[in-house]
Design an enzyme around this catalytic site. Structure first.
Site, mmCIF file in Angstrom:
data_model
loop_
_atom_site.group_PDB
_atom_site.id
_atom_site.type_symbol
_atom_site.label_atom_id
_atom_site.label_comp_id
_atom_site.label_asym_id
_atom_site.label_seq_id
_atom_site.Cartn_x
_atom_site.Cartn_y
_atom_site.Cartn_z
ATOM 1 N N HIS A 184 0.817 -1.089 -0.024
ATOM 2 C CA HIS A 184 0.168 -0.010 -0.009
ATOM 3 C C HIS A 184 0.983 1.358 0.124
ATOM 4 C CE1 HIS A 184 -3.903 -2.318 0.656
ATOM 5 N NE2 HIS A 184 -3.178 -2.923 1.646
ATOM 6 N N CYS B 240 -0.453 2.463 -4.178
ATOM 7 C CA CYS B 240 -1.268 3.618 -4.548
ATOM 8 C C CYS B 240 -0.324 4.992 -4.660
ATOM 9 C CB CYS B 240 -2.314 3.678 -3.663
ATOM 10 S SG CYS B 240 -3.323 2.408 -3.853
#
Length: 465
Positions: free
Chosen positions: A180, A221
């Site tokens: 992430h 991301c």
């Protein structure tokens, strides 16, 4: 019997020298044996393996690789699957010595209680087990940002295997990170890596001539935000799954495991690499970037840093030099669905699908509570960020301005300070991944206000924790 060719022409007067040579041949043989043993001892003590001397690239150096899955938990299955898949590509197929590949992953998937196939992690492209044979150097609590930076810096570590990057000015370095991410930050299981700390490490590595060229592939991301300010003069190129202001995507849902088996961009670049195998020297870094960018429709694959020299290098300079073998991977029959989901939304999707299939009332009630908690928390996070912005700016109009879209990170130290405060006092992206969609509302403030006032506002509005 002397081993000297009888037809070899000798000059007059050289006969005596030749005779002495013959008589001393046996002694010379003994000397060479001893000398070889001494040299061999030096080699073994000076290198982790004799293979270190044999695996030079065409540029006169070695290839080193550092590969990291920064997450844990079953629903993040795809990250460790990506890394295990890559490990076999680099070592088994591309010929990079295992001692030159450093692997970090939490290692809680293969034997997870939710895994119906204990000891197995499935490869999204072929459906085969990619866990067996992977040498994990750092796992569990040792998968930290500081250990990662120390590995890159070549510092000695007293945890895990202790293996660290021993590259030099003739070597190429490949780094693959999967997890992430948010604006100017990458996730690790219990901590975060901030862009300011990564940049300092890269600058130090460049100043110390710790590599000739370095290539990063980052699946996360907002991964572009980690390299958008990367100098083009450091011999570093970074490919990222997304640009500075968007999510990356999970791909290939396994209907039996109820998880995604890979990340879209990562699957695309590894798929392209396998398609051209074993001719990795025929595709340049630029060509692979362009091909994978076209393949990746969910996010905007991006590239940063040196776009001149490394661009024209063959990917074999970083991913290895396959031999003559043309090994192929059989595609196994699987129950998969070729769908994609934005990474921040995977957790709630996973919980809702588990709830639909729950047959036990207690499990169903527990899942209902968990889904309700995360759904409410996602809304609460947005309210908190608005309150923080209102307290800092003093105007609801300015709140709207800073909430429109992610801005360029101009003050990375402030970015680190405010995110660290939010993660420690409010919510962490490892346990609440959906918050990454809104963190830019906080980090945008750094472009106009000092970190102290923003951190104070974070502390004031996160007192509930």
């Amino acid at each position: 019997s002397s081993g000297i060719n009888a037809e070899w022409p000798l000059r007059p007067g050289a006969f005596l020298l030749t005779l002495c040579f013959c008589r001393c041949l046996k002694k010379a043989e003994m000397f060479r044996t001893v000398l070889f043993a001494v040299i061999f001892g030096i080699v073994v003590q000076g290198y982790s393996s004799v293979e270190d001397l044999l695996e030079d690239t065409e540029h006169g150096g070695q290839i080193w690789a550092v590969i990291i899955a920064g997450s844990n938990k079953w629903y993040n299955y795809r990250h460790q699957s990506d890394v295990c898949h890559l490990y076999h590509l680099l070592t088994k197929k591309h010929g990079i010595p295992r001692q030159n590949v450093i692997t970090m992953m939490y290692n809680d998937i293969a034997f997870n209680e939710e895994n119906p196939k204990q000891g197995i992690i499935i490869n999204a492209l072929h459906g085969k087990d990619v866990y067996e044979g992977v040498m994990i150097d750092y796992m569990g609590k040792d998968v930290t940002p500081q250990n990662f930076l120390d590995i890159l810096s070549g510092k000695s570590l007293s945890v895990g295997s202790g293996k660290t990057l021993k590259s030099g000015p003739k070597d190429t370095v490949f780094v693959n990170f999967v997890d992430h991410g948010g604006p100017g930050v990458l996730g690790f299981p219990t901590d975060e890596l901030h862009v300011t700390d990564l940049t300092k490490t890269l600058e130090s590595m460049h100043a110390d001539n710790r590599y000739k060229q370095m290539l990063w592939y980052v699946e996360a991301c907002y991964s572009g935000s980690m390299f958008s300010k990367l100098s083009p003069n450091m011999n570093i190129t970074a490919h990222t799954a997304s640009n500075t202001d968007e999510s990356s995507y999970a791909c290939v849902k396994d209907e039996d495991l109820h998880v995604y088996l890979g990340d879209c961009w990562s699957l695309n670049w590894m798929n392209n690499t396998e398609q051209i195998f074993p001719n990795l020297e025929k595709e340049t870094v630029e060509q692979q970037y362009e091909i994978v960018k076209e393949m990746t429709t969910e996010s905007h694959a991006s590239i940063y840093g040196d776009l001149t020299y490394i661009y024209s290098e063959p990917i074999s300079a970083f991913l290895g030099h396959p031999g003559a073998a043309t090994e192929t991977e059989p595609v196994l029959k699987r129950n998969v669905k070729y769908q994609s989901t934005a990474t921040p939304d995977v957790l709630l999707e996973y919980l809702r699908e588990k709830r639909e299939k729950a047959t036990n009332n207690d499990d169903a009630e527990r899942l209902d509570q968990e889904i309700r908690y995360h759904s409410q928390t996602e809304g609460k996070v947005q309210e908190i960020l608005e309150q923080i912005s209102r307290q800092v700016t003093g105007s609801w109009d300015m709140v709207a301005v800073f909430s429109r879209r992610p801005l360029s990170i101009e003050h990375p130290e402030c970015n680190k300070d405010v995110l660290s405060a939010f993660f420690s006092q409010c919510y962490k992206m490892q346990t609440h991944p959906y918050i990454t969609k809104y963190l830019f509302r906080l980090t945008n403030l750094c472009n106009m206000y000092n970190s102290g006032s923003i951190v104070d506002a974070v502390l004031d509005n996160c007192s509930f924790n």
